[in-house]
Design an enzyme around this catalytic site. Structure first.
Site, short mmCIF file in Angstrom:
data_model
loop_
_atom_site.label_atom_id
_atom_site.label_comp_id
_atom_site.label_asym_id
_atom_site.label_seq_id
_atom_site.Cartn_x
_atom_site.Cartn_y
_atom_site.Cartn_z
N CYS A 94 0.81 -1.26 -0.06
CA CYS A 94 0.01 0.05 -0.02
C CYS A 94 0.70 1.32 -0.04
CB CYS A 94 -0.91 0.14 1.19
SG CYS A 94 -1.90 1.72 1.56
N GLN A 218 -2.06 11.15 15.93
CA GLN A 218 -2.12 11.53 14.47
C GLN A 218 -1.66 10.79 13.21
OE1 GLN A 218 -4.57 13.68 13.82
NE2 GLN A 218 -4.82 15.09 15.45
N ASN A 315 -10.06 18.77 20.65
CA ASN A 315 -9.71 18.11 19.42
C ASN A 315 -10.61 16.68 19.55
OD1 ASN A 315 -8.40 17.04 17.43
ND2 ASN A 315 -6.76 15.91 18.46
N CYS A 342 -11.87 16.98 12.95
CA CYS A 342 -11.55 16.20 11.59
C CYS A 342 -12.91 16.29 10.87
CB CYS A 342 -11.04 14.87 12.25
SG CYS A 342 -12.28 13.87 13.43
#
Length: 383
Positions: A94, A218, A315, A342
């Site tokens: 990948c 992250q 967050n 996000c």
């Protein structure tokens, strides 16, 4: 970015694959601005907002964590995803994974075969090894986690651990995670560390964070570094004497924003993440930084007026901070909020609930190239 898996129709997880990267970033910026438009009008008017240029990412080899489903057979295991029949599809090459992970996945596939680990078969609900989870640090070290249905394969893992280290010497943390239930989750609650090292050192600039197996970090190291730098710059400009970092994870925002004389508190539900954050603060000698395992909203609602900070960083997960916490912030004495999101949809909803705050600055960060996902960081201040 070109991907053979995508071109062959084998994997379509990267929904924007083939779209020019500049167009991907521009679309994300425009979508975020549009979604926040109504919220901006409610909290200060369009003219009050400074939109900074988007932070971009390498188009490929950016993802520092791979969550690979293990399928196939003992002799020919696959590491990747499941197809529509719940059969394993191999994605060991990948291209969005970091170079270290791309190097490790074929080795780990061979290790599964050599160690005789039995891949879990979803349709029949038989087998043992469900996932291989790999995280790479900025220094090239790896955390490798084998998600098993039971302890039955643990003796094999222990027996072949030295062999794994010979072929993958940078795998400094190796664990077995136990997930006995047949359900759509990636990991279970119990983690068995098989190596002397228990944490992966994630060094971002001058800050080193310690990542434990069940802690969130992250997934794009390059963009995460820019995110923490941007938030810290805004925080230093506001110069609060006290701040909270809610949903703090392993303490990224808190540790980067720590300054002498600034009281910093990080709140996170994950006990493992809090352990990591405390270790990082201790190693860095940060005496004014503390972390606690608690629910972010409950922590705020229980706070005495004399303990409310000048600035709060939030967050949250995709669902946002919700009505209770946004209402508390609106009615509190907090002067500034740095909101990293996000999901711009829930960000807009949360901002609209805080009309006393003006949306001063905003920035899109392309944390997830080749997909429609993004990160947006905003600065809110009372008029």
């Amino acid at each position: 970015m070109q991907c053979d898996y995508f071109d062959r129709g084998v994997c379509r997880s990267c929904t924007l694959m083939g779209q020019p990267y500049t167009e991907q970033v521009l679309d994300k910026e425009l979508r975020t601005r549009e979604l926040l438009h109504d919220a901006v009008e409610a909290v200060g008017g369009p003219g009050a907002v400074e939109w900074l240029p988007a932070i971009t990412s390498p188009e490929s080899a950016y993802r520092n964590k791979a969550k690979m489903v293990v399928g196939g057979t003992v002799q020919r295991p696959t590491v990747g995803i499941l197809d529509h029949r719940q059969r394993g599809v191999d994605l060991r090459h990948c291209g969005i994974c970091t170079p270290g992970i791309q190097h490790a996945l074929p080795i780990l596939a061979a290790f599964v075969a050599d160690a005789g680990l039995i891949p879990y078969d979803v349709p029949s609900r038989r087998g043992e090894l469900k996932f291989v989870l790999v995280t790479e640090s900025p220094d090239g070290e790896l955390m490798v986690r084998f998600v098993l249905r039971s302890e039955g394969q643990l003796p094999r893992l222990r027996q072949h651990l030295d062999a794994l280290h010979r072929v993958l010497p940078n795998a400094v943390v190796v664990t077995a995670n136990l997930l006995p239930e047949h359900k759509a989750v990636t990991e279970g609650e119990r983690e068995i560390v098989l190596t002397e090292r228990q944490t992966l050192s994630m060094r971002l600039g001058d800050v080193t964070m310690h990542l434990r197996p069940q802690s969130f970090f992250q997934t794009n190291t390059h963009v995460a570094t820019e995110l923490y730098a941007q938030a810290s710059a805004w925080i230093d400009e506001a110069a609060p004497a006290s701040m909270w970092d809610l949903y703090c994870g392993v303490g990224g925002f808190a540790l980067h924003a720590a300054r002498p004389g600034r009281a910093v508190t990080g709140i996170e539900t994950s006990h493992e993440a809090v352990r990591s954050a405390k270790q990082s603060a201790r190693d860095a000698g940060l005496e004014d930084v503390r972390f606690a395992a608690d629910d972010a909203t409950e922590h705020a609602l229980r706070a005495r007026p004399d303990t409310v900070p000048e600035l709060v960083v939030v967050n949250p997960p995709r669902r946002g901070i919700g009505t209770a916490l946004s209402t508390w912030l609106e009615e509190s004495e907090v002067q500034h909020v740095v909101y990293s999101s996000c999901n711009p949809v829930t960000l807009a909803k949360d901002l609209a609930r805080m009309p006393s705050f003006g949306l001063r600055r905003a920035r899109v960060l392309d944390m997830f190239p080749q997909t429609g996902h993004l990160e947006a960081v905003t600065l809110l201040s009372r008029a």
